[in-house]
Design a protein around this motif. Structure first.
Motif, PDB file in Angstrom:
ATOM      1  N   HIS A  35       0.700  -1.253   0.032  1.00 13.92           N
ATOM      2  CA  HIS A  35       0.047   0.021  -0.020  1.00 13.92           C
ATOM      3  C   HIS A  35       0.953   1.152   0.004  1.00 13.92           C
ATOM      4  N   GLN A  36       1.945   1.061   0.915  1.00 12.08           N
ATOM      5  CA  GLN A  36       2.785   2.448   0.879  1.00 12.08           C
ATOM      6  C   GLN A  36       3.525   2.547  -0.496  1.00 12.08           C
ATOM      7  N   ALA A  37       3.857   1.324  -1.137  1.00 11.11           N
ATOM      8  CA  ALA A  37       4.506   1.555  -2.522  1.00 11.11           C
ATOM      9  C   ALA A  37       3.461   2.235  -3.402  1.00 11.11           C
ATOM     10  N   VAL A  38       2.086   1.927  -3.298  1.00  8.63           N
ATOM     11  CA  VAL A  38       1.418   2.441  -4.417  1.00  8.63           C
ATOM     12  C   VAL A  38       0.987   3.872  -4.123  1.00  8.63           C
ATOM     13  N   LYS A  42       1.905   6.749  -6.743  1.00 10.57           N
ATOM     14  CA  LYS A  42       0.994   7.840  -7.274  1.00 10.57           C
ATOM     15  C   LYS A  42       1.331   9.412  -6.876  1.00 10.57           C
ATOM     16  N   ARG A  43       1.893   9.322  -6.062  1.00 14.35           N
ATOM     17  CA  ARG A  43       2.312  10.849  -5.459  1.00 14.35           C
ATOM     18  C   ARG A  43       3.327  11.328  -6.497  1.00 14.35           C
ATOM     19  N   ARG A  44       4.333  10.375  -6.760  1.00 18.33           N
ATOM     20  CA  ARG A  44       5.377  10.729  -7.835  1.00 18.33           C
ATOM     21  C   ARG A  44       4.867  11.189  -9.121  1.00 18.33           C
ATOM     22  N   GLN A  45       3.708  10.344  -9.440  1.00 20.23           N
ATOM     23  CA  GLN A  45       3.164  10.607 -10.882  1.00 20.23           C
ATOM     24  C   GLN A  45       2.292  12.063 -10.816  1.00 20.23           C
ATOM     25  N   GLU A  46       1.712  12.205  -9.574  1.00 22.21           N
ATOM     26  CA  GLU A  46       1.041  13.525  -9.443  1.00 22.21           C
ATOM     27  C   GLU A  46       1.759  14.707  -9.588  1.00 22.21           C
ATOM     28  N   LEU A  47       3.000  14.748  -8.843  1.00 22.86           N
ATOM     29  CA  LEU A  47       4.044  15.832  -8.923  1.00 22.86           C
ATOM     30  C   LEU A  47       4.794  16.002 -10.222  1.00 22.86           C
ATOM     31  N   ILE A  82      -1.453  26.935 -16.927  1.00 16.10           N
ATOM     32  CA  ILE A  82      -0.339  26.320 -16.708  1.00 16.10           C
ATOM     33  C   ILE A  82      -0.467  25.193 -15.530  1.00 16.10           C
ATOM     34  N   THR A  83      -1.864  24.816 -15.457  1.00 14.69           N
ATOM     35  CA  THR A  83      -2.338  23.956 -14.408  1.00 14.69           C
ATOM     36  C   THR A  83      -2.550  22.630 -15.434  1.00 14.69           C
ATOM     37  N   PRO A  84      -2.234  21.371 -14.628  1.00 16.88           N
ATOM     38  CA  PRO A  84      -2.789  20.272 -15.180  1.00 16.88           C
ATOM     39  C   PRO A  84      -4.233  20.252 -15.390  1.00 16.88           C
ATOM     40  N   ASP A  85      -4.793  19.076 -15.967  1.00 19.16           N
ATOM     41  CA  ASP A  85      -6.298  19.080 -16.286  1.00 19.16           C
ATOM     42  C   ASP A  85      -7.043  18.585 -14.780  1.00 19.16           C
ATOM     43  N   SER A  86      -6.128  18.216 -13.829  1.00 20.76           N
ATOM     44  CA  SER A  86      -6.774  17.792 -12.710  1.00 20.76           C
ATOM     45  C   SER A  86      -5.585  17.740 -11.619  1.00 20.76           C
ATOM     46  N   TYR A  87      -6.162  18.265 -10.447  1.00 23.27           N
ATOM     47  CA  TYR A  87      -5.081  18.127  -9.257  1.00 23.27           C
ATOM     48  C   TYR A  87      -5.632  17.098  -8.326  1.00 23.27           C
ATOM     49  N   HIS A  88      -4.641  16.102  -7.779  1.00 29.78           N
ATOM     50  CA  HIS A  88      -5.172  15.243  -6.729  1.00 29.78           C
ATOM     51  C   HIS A  88      -4.236  15.576  -5.501  1.00 29.78           C
ATOM     52  N   PHE A  89      -4.576  16.218  -4.425  1.00 31.69           N
ATOM     53  CA  PHE A  89      -4.192  16.816  -3.410  1.00 31.69           C
ATOM     54  C   PHE A  89      -4.161  15.974  -2.160  1.00 31.69           C
ATOM     55  N   ASN A  90      -3.046  15.744  -1.578  1.00 35.13           N
ATOM     56  CA  ASN A  90      -3.301  14.705  -0.445  1.00 35.13           C
ATOM     57  C   ASN A  90      -2.578  15.467   0.965  1.00 35.13           C
ATOM     58  N   GLU A  91      -2.369  14.684   1.993  1.00 31.44           N
ATOM     59  CA  GLU A  91      -1.989  15.304   3.257  1.00 31.44           C
ATOM     60  C   GLU A  91      -0.709  16.258   3.240  1.00 31.44           C
TER      61      GLU A  91
END
Length: 258
Positions: A35-38, A42-47, A82-91
């Motif tokens: 789970h931590q690896a996933v 996902k965080r790496r891809q988002e950034l 210059i934003t992406p089409d979507s943001y996925h923000f986390n903690e």
């Protein structure tokens, strides 16, 4: 189905004994690691998506603004296109901190504390926020609520960090929210609650005034239309539809059926 294994004196169910406990403990650690690896991937891809959207468009924002923007910075980049089409923000994100301070979240937390019959694994819906609720909570007419949020946004833009919640609220407007109870600690009656907020930022949400039915049913606001048209003339790629997904977890003292 429980298996059997040979032991001194005959056979024992594999669901009993130290061997079984060791297997269960190892599996739990493996699942936790996976789970931590996933989450990390996902965080790496988002950034990477945030950085690519900015630099592909020739953005001149510094790296911290691009990778971890707050509410005013998101607006600036949205206008500039210059934003992406979507943001996925986390903690880990500044924007999430503003969401957690949202006045509606205090209402949601109190509701969850009083709710009966909640079960582990249950997803609780019907927690959505409307700007009309905020106006009622603040004792303001609906239209005045919009101006109050803009005032907070301007204050935050000028460095007043106390207005972070208001600036975030101004961007989000109404939003959808759900909560999932992922774990419960019976000893201290505390549940781990995973929140997910979703919303879209559009030209309509900028140029139309609020109404009980939402921004899309509101009338166009003259000054906002002028601002939108002027910005679009300079940045033709700007003001595209932008989707927000914000996820975070909290420990809440509440009653949960086990």
């Amino acid at each position: 189905m429980n298996g059997m294994y040979r032991c001194k004196g005959g056979t024992k169910p594999i669901s009993k004994g130290k061997r079984y406990d060791a297997i269960v403990a190892q599996n739990k650690e493996t699942v936790k690691y996976q789970h931590q690896a996933v989450v990390k991937e996902k965080r790496r891809q988002e950034l990477a998506n945030r950085a690519a959207a900015s630099y592909r468009s020739g953005g001149n924002f510094n790296a911290n603004t691009v990778l971890n923007p707050d509410a005013p910075q998101i607006v600036a980049m949205w206008f500039a296109g210059i934003t992406p089409d979507s943001y996925h923000f986390n903690e880990q994100d500044k924007f999430t901190a503003g969401v957690r301070q949202h006045m509606w979240m205090d209402v949601v937390r109190k509701y969850l504390q009083m709710r009966k019959g909640t079960k582990v694994g249950e997803t609780i819906k019907g927690l959505d926020y409307k700007t009309a609720y905020g106006a009622k909570m603040n004792g303001l007419p609906l239209k005045m609520m919009m101006f109050a949020e803009l005032a907070d946004f301007a204050s935050n833009l000028n460095g007043d960090k106390k207005s972070t919640e208001g600036a975030t609220r101004a961007i989000l407007g109404s939003f959808n929210l759900k909560a999932t109870v992922s774990d419960y600690h019976g000893l201290n009656r505390t549940a781990n609650v995973d929140f997910e907020l979703t919303q879209k930022m559009t030209v309509e949400s900028l140029t139309r005034g609020v109404s009980p039915e939402g921004y899309t049913s509101g009338t166009k606001e003259g000054p906002a239309v002028v601002l939108s048209d002027t910005a679009h003339a300079v940045f033709p790629a700007g003001q595209r539809e932008l989707t927000f997904t914000v996820t975070w977890s909290e420990s809440i003292r509440m009653s949960v059926d086990q």
